[in-house]
Each structure stands twice: as structure tokens, then as C-alpha cells.
Design a protein around this motif. Structure first.
Motif, mmCIF file in Angstrom:
data_model
loop_
_atom_site.group_PDB
_atom_site.id
_atom_site.type_symbol
_atom_site.label_atom_id
_atom_site.label_comp_id
_atom_site.label_asym_id
_atom_site.label_seq_id
_atom_site.Cartn_x
_atom_site.Cartn_y
_atom_site.Cartn_z
ATOM 1 N N SER A 249 -23.173 -45.509 -33.457
ATOM 2 C CA SER A 249 -23.849 -44.461 -32.819
ATOM 3 C C SER A 249 -23.066 -44.229 -31.495
ATOM 4 C CB SER A 249 -25.250 -44.318 -32.820
ATOM 5 O OG SER A 249 -25.416 -45.124 -31.916
ATOM 6 N N ILE A 250 -23.518 -45.614 -31.252
ATOM 7 C CA ILE A 250 -22.379 -45.763 -29.149
ATOM 8 C C ILE A 250 -21.392 -44.886 -29.496
ATOM 9 C CG2 ILE A 250 -21.735 -47.924 -29.256
ATOM 10 C CD1 ILE A 250 -23.733 -47.004 -26.197
ATOM 11 N N LYS A 251 -20.265 -44.859 -30.109
ATOM 12 C CA LYS A 251 -18.970 -44.146 -29.651
ATOM 13 C C LYS A 251 -19.223 -42.809 -28.864
ATOM 14 C CE LYS A 251 -16.844 -46.671 -33.159
ATOM 15 N NZ LYS A 251 -17.767 -47.435 -34.033
ATOM 16 N N GLY A 252 -19.598 -42.277 -30.314
ATOM 17 C CA GLY A 252 -20.575 -40.576 -29.776
ATOM 18 C C GLY A 252 -21.064 -40.170 -28.176
ATOM 19 N N LEU A 253 -21.572 -41.388 -27.657
ATOM 20 C CA LEU A 253 -22.769 -41.191 -26.740
ATOM 21 C C LEU A 253 -22.395 -41.544 -25.921
ATOM 22 C CD1 LEU A 253 -25.753 -43.709 -27.151
ATOM 23 C CD2 LEU A 253 -25.762 -41.091 -26.729
ATOM 24 N N ILE A 254 -20.785 -42.609 -25.649
ATOM 25 C CA ILE A 254 -20.185 -42.826 -24.970
ATOM 26 C C ILE A 254 -19.293 -41.486 -24.124
ATOM 27 C CG2 ILE A 254 -17.630 -44.198 -24.248
ATOM 28 C CD1 ILE A 254 -18.787 -47.073 -25.692
ATOM 29 N N TYR A 255 -18.020 -41.375 -25.289
ATOM 30 C CA TYR A 255 -17.455 -39.482 -24.794
ATOM 31 C C TYR A 255 -18.914 -39.018 -24.428
ATOM 32 C CZ TYR A 255 -13.509 -41.747 -27.775
ATOM 33 O OH TYR A 255 -12.781 -42.835 -27.974
ATOM 34 N N THR A 256 -20.197 -38.395 -25.084
ATOM 35 C CA THR A 256 -20.761 -37.694 -24.511
ATOM 36 C C THR A 256 -20.636 -37.554 -23.032
ATOM 37 O OG1 THR A 256 -21.458 -37.136 -27.139
ATOM 38 C CG2 THR A 256 -23.035 -36.351 -24.820
ATOM 39 N N PHE A 257 -21.027 -39.257 -22.126
ATOM 40 C CA PHE A 257 -21.407 -39.255 -20.739
ATOM 41 C C PHE A 257 -20.313 -39.143 -19.814
ATOM 42 C CE2 PHE A 257 -25.563 -40.319 -22.398
ATOM 43 C CZ PHE A 257 -26.217 -41.031 -20.963
ATOM 44 N N GLU A 258 -18.935 -39.578 -20.954
ATOM 45 C CA GLU A 258 -18.183 -39.734 -19.703
ATOM 46 C C GLU A 258 -17.558 -38.230 -19.776
ATOM 47 O OE1 GLU A 258 -13.926 -38.789 -19.055
ATOM 48 O OE2 GLU A 258 -14.447 -38.904 -21.378
ATOM 49 N N GLY A 259 -17.758 -37.535 -21.013
ATOM 50 C CA GLY A 259 -16.879 -36.213 -20.942
ATOM 51 C C GLY A 259 -17.790 -35.069 -20.018
ATOM 52 N N ILE A 260 -19.555 -35.390 -20.481
ATOM 53 C CA ILE A 260 -20.268 -34.453 -19.479
ATOM 54 C C ILE A 260 -20.097 -34.977 -17.813
ATOM 55 C CG2 ILE A 260 -23.066 -33.812 -18.195
ATOM 56 C CD1 ILE A 260 -23.298 -34.302 -21.428
ATOM 57 N N ALA A 261 -19.897 -36.168 -17.814
ATOM 58 C CA ALA A 261 -19.168 -36.531 -16.264
ATOM 59 C C ALA A 261 -17.961 -36.453 -15.179
ATOM 60 C CB ALA A 261 -19.715 -38.073 -16.200
ATOM 61 N N PHE A 262 -16.957 -36.110 -16.597
ATOM 62 C CA PHE A 262 -15.382 -35.037 -15.923
ATOM 63 C C PHE A 262 -16.065 -33.701 -15.659
ATOM 64 C CE2 PHE A 262 -12.377 -32.280 -17.045
ATOM 65 C CZ PHE A 262 -10.808 -33.767 -16.604
ATOM 66 N N MET A 263 -17.188 -32.927 -16.929
ATOM 67 C CA MET A 263 -17.160 -31.663 -15.974
ATOM 68 C C MET A 263 -17.894 -31.998 -15.112
ATOM 69 S SD MET A 263 -17.796 -29.809 -19.980
ATOM 70 C CE MET A 263 -19.259 -30.953 -20.299
ATOM 71 N N ILE A 264 -18.599 -32.371 -14.541
ATOM 72 C CA ILE A 264 -19.884 -32.044 -13.633
ATOM 73 C C ILE A 264 -18.635 -32.419 -12.249
ATOM 74 C CG2 ILE A 264 -21.478 -33.060 -11.973
ATOM 75 C CD1 ILE A 264 -23.241 -34.054 -14.785
ATOM 76 N N GLY A 265 -17.882 -33.663 -12.142
ATOM 77 C CA GLY A 265 -17.121 -33.792 -11.059
ATOM 78 C C GLY A 265 -16.175 -32.792 -10.911
ATOM 79 N N SER A 266 -15.555 -32.539 -11.786
ATOM 80 C CA SER A 266 -15.050 -31.097 -12.439
ATOM 81 C C SER A 266 -15.061 -30.058 -10.902
ATOM 82 C CB SER A 266 -13.433 -30.783 -13.128
ATOM 83 O OG SER A 266 -14.901 -30.353 -14.272
#
Length: 409
Positions: A249-266
Motif C-alpha cells: 500500500s505504500i506505493k499508492g501513498l507515495i504517488y498520492t503524497f507526491e501528486g498532491i504536493a505537486f498540485m499545491i506547488g503549481s
């Protein structure tokens, strides 16, 4: 723009297809982790698809220019669905070769699909809406990535691996239906646009004199290689962390955290740019990529792992939009097509090199030593590029006045 049915069709199709794409990617990593013990061999298998895309790239560009965009999108969509069948066969038989067939076929489909989609967007929206449409399309793709990886993480806990690919097959089928509803005016476009396309056919070599004439663009292009060191090794690092923490399950969590942070950054970079200079933004967030790599030394910790990928996502969300503005404003418009094609090819080649190197490093020295090495390389490159920028007096702040094409070549 919001009254344009084609806009809604494209965005809805991207959302659905993104869910299918990212559930499939998580499935790929899970299958590789179960079947292939060597990280280097995993890297070779993943790189085969990228190599196929590099080889087919020039041909795909020529076919897309000579054909109806909707037809290319439909054929590529059918190719995606066929590729998923290969992966279902791989799971049923336990054969890695069927997975290789899947990786090659889906990369070939993507090589045709995404450039055709980018070429179709100017045909379905007005020129004044292009920037907004491209930005919205990127955000929808990011949301789909976050949702798809989170969904895949949950499905792996409760359902079988094959279920991920049935979801992908359904998503690609729905995408095909959305594509059929598109109404694209293939005759749209000015004579100036057509002549620009003819100039683009002269190839990538014409880009080099332009990069020499516009050093800011060249410097920014080279700087984008810093985050590519992390991005190119992303999937293998995720697999390795999953093994270290003994968690699917850590795979999905990693992509989720990275993706949400990317949207916040953009989103945040628009406000950061009001207070920081472009130079500061580029070099600060290139440094933050190195910080994220150093943080992965503590990959056995769930909190540190997710924090590292959140830092990475935010840094990329600020770095890449800033770099894209430099490319769009300072590169002469007559060379945009060739430049962005060249950039895509360069990134694919770098992905190949980084992917294979990462596999070898993981086998030889392990994840913790590798991320420290990658962090040192990223930090060193950032400092070198900063010194080079000062030495050559390159400025990122003001768009340069476009020079006539005749002066450049």
C-alpha cells in the motif's frame, strides 16, 4: 471555453484514462516486484518501452502531421486496450515476456496518442484559451494520477492484481468512447501556422543555433536534467521502498503524497513568483530536489518517506511551470514545435540512462547509498549551473526580444 463540448470531452477522457493508466502502473510495479529479484533487470524491462517510444517518435510525429488527429487518437486508443490484454495474459501465465509485450505496446500507443492530443487541442479551442486549457489539462492529469495510485493501493489490499488491469481496460474503453464524440476541425489554422509546420520538418538540428542565440533557454533546458535524475528513477525507488517497508500500500501513498504536493506547488508558485525572482525559484527548488533525495536515506520510516516525496512534489510543482514559462516566452515561436520535440526526445534518452543506472546502483550499493549519491550529484550540478550562470551573465528575469529567424540560422 466552458461552453465548448470538446473541452469537456478531452478533460473527462483524460481523467478516466489517467485512472486506468496509473492503476496499471502500480500493477506493473507489483508484478515486477513479485517476478524479478534484480533491480537492474527491472530497469532493463522498464527501459525497453522507453526505447520503443524513442525509436517510434520521429515516425509518429510525421504520421500525426499527415493524418487526421481524431483517427490517430482512435487507433492509439485501440492499441492501449490491446496492450492491457497482454498484461492480463502475463498475470495468468506468470510470463515476464507477455509483460514486455505490454510495456512496448502501451509505450508505442502513448508515443502516438499524446502528441496527437497536443496537436488537436489548438484545433478545438480558441488561441486565447490555449494557455488555460493546457494548464487545466495538466492539473486534471495530476488529479487522475493521485486518484489512480490511491485507488490501486486500496485495490491491492482487498482485490487481486488482475483487477487493476480490468479497471485499466474499462477506463481505456471509456476513453475510446469519449474520443469518438470529439468534433475536430482538421482544416482549422492559418497559413502562418502551416508554414511553421513545414519549417518544423527540417528537424532537430536547427534547434542548436537557436539555443546558442538564446542562452537562457539552453541553461533552463540543462537545469531540467536535475529533477530528471529523481523522476527517471521514481518507479524503481518506489518498488525498493515497498520491499524495505514490506508494504504494497505504500506505493499508492507515495504517488498520492507526491501528486498532491505537486498540485499545491503549481498553485503556490504563482504567489511565490510575486516575491521571488525567477532565478531564485529555479535554483532553490532544484536544491529542494536534492534535499528530498537525501531524506530518502531514512526510507525505512513511513513518515520520512512520505515527507521526502511531498518535498519532491512541491519542488517539481514550482520548478517545472517556471521553466515552461521561460521556454514559452524566450524561445522564438517559429521554433516552438522543434524545440519541444527535441526536449521530449532528450528527456526520454535521459530516462533510459537514469533508469538503467538506478537498477545497477540498487543492486550494487543499495537504496540508501544511491540516494545520497544522487543528492550529491543534484546539489553539485545546481552549484555548477549557478556559477556558470554568473560567469556568462545569463539572466532569467526578462524575456529576450525575439530575433528574426534569418539572424539565428
Amino acid at each position: 471555453m466552458w461552453n465548448n463540448r470538446n473541452v469537456w470531452i478531452i478533460l473527462s477522457g483524460e481523467m478516466i484514462a489517467g485512472l486506468g493508466l496509473w492503476t496499471g502502473i502500480i500493477g506493473n510495479l507489483e508484478f515486477l516486484q513479485a517476478k524479478i529479484p534484480s533491480d537492474f533487470v527491472k530497469a532493463i524491462i522498464l527501459s525497453i518501452g522507453l526505447l520503443a517510444g524513442i525509436i517510434a517518435g520521429p515516425t509518429a510525429g510525421r504520421i500525426i502531421d499527415q493524418s487526421r488527429k481524431k483517427t490517430v487518437l482512435l487507433i492509439a486508443g485501440i492499441g492501449r486496450m490491446i496492450s492491457v490484454v497482454f498484461m492480463l495474459l502475463a498475470i495468468a501465465t506468470g510470463s515476464v515476456w507477455w509483460m514486455v509485450a505490454f510495456i512496448v505496446s502501451i509505450q508505442l500507443a502513448a508515443t502516438f496518442y499524446f502528441p496527437a492530443l497536443q496537436a488537436a487541442i489548438p484545433l478545438v479551442v480558441k488561441d486565447k484559451d490555449l494557455l488555460a486549457m493546457n494548464g487545466l489539462h495538466m492539473n486534471v492529469a495530476t488529479i487522475a494520477r493521485v486518484a489512480g495510485t490511491a485507488l490501486a493501493g486500496v485495490m491491492l489490499v482487498y482485490w487481486s492484481l488482475a483487477s487493476l488491469y480490468w479497471v485499466s481496460l474499462l477506463a481505456y474503453g471509456l476513453l475510446l468512447g469519449f474520443t469518438l464524440m470529439l468534433k475536430i476541425d482538421e482544416g482549422k489554422g492559418s497559413d502562418e501556422g502551416k508554414s511553421a509546420k513545414q519549417r518544423e520538418n527540417s528537424g532537430f538540428m536547427d534547434v542548436f543555433p537557436v539555443l546558442k542565440a538564446f542562452p537562457t533557454v539552453g541553461m533552463t533546458l540543462v537545469m531540467t536534467l536535475i529533477p530528471l535524475l529523481f523522476i527517471g528513477s521514481f518507479n524503481l525507488i518506489v518498488i525498493n521502498i515497498s520491499e524495505i517497508q514490506n508494504s504494497s500500500s505504500i506505493k499508492g501513498l507515495i504517488y498520492t503524497f507526491e501528486g498532491i504536493a505537486f498540485m499545491i506547488g503549481s498553485f503556490a508558485v504563482k504567489y511565490i513568483a510575486q516575491k521571488w525572482k525567477t532565478t531564485v525559484i529555479l535554483f532553490f527548488f532544484a536544491t529542494m530536489v536534492a534535499v528530498a533525495e537525501f531524506m530518502l536515506f531514512f526510507a525505512s520510516s513511513v513518515v520520512m518517506t512520505l515527507s521526502a516525496f511531498a518535498v519532491l512534489g512541491f519542488a517539481l510543482g514550482c520548478f517545472f511551470p517556471t521553466a515552461m514559462v521561460i521556454f514559452q516566452k524566450q524561445m522564438p515561436k517559429a521554433y516552438h514545435g522543434r524545440f519541444f520535440s527535441f526536449r521530449n526526445m532528450l528527456e526520454r534518452v535521459m530516462f533510459q540512462v537514469v533508469l538503467v543506472s538506478t537498477g545497477a546502483f540498487l543492486d550494487i550499493v543499495g537504496l540508501q547509498t544511491m540516494v545520497i549519491l544522487f543528492g550529491m550529484i543534484s546539489l553539485t550540478l545546481t552549484v555548477l549551473f549557478y556559477v556558470l550562470m554568473k560567469k556568462k551573465n545569463i539572466t532569467f528575469e526578462q524575456p529576450q526580444i525575439e530575433k528574426p529567424a534569418a539572424e539565428i540560422v
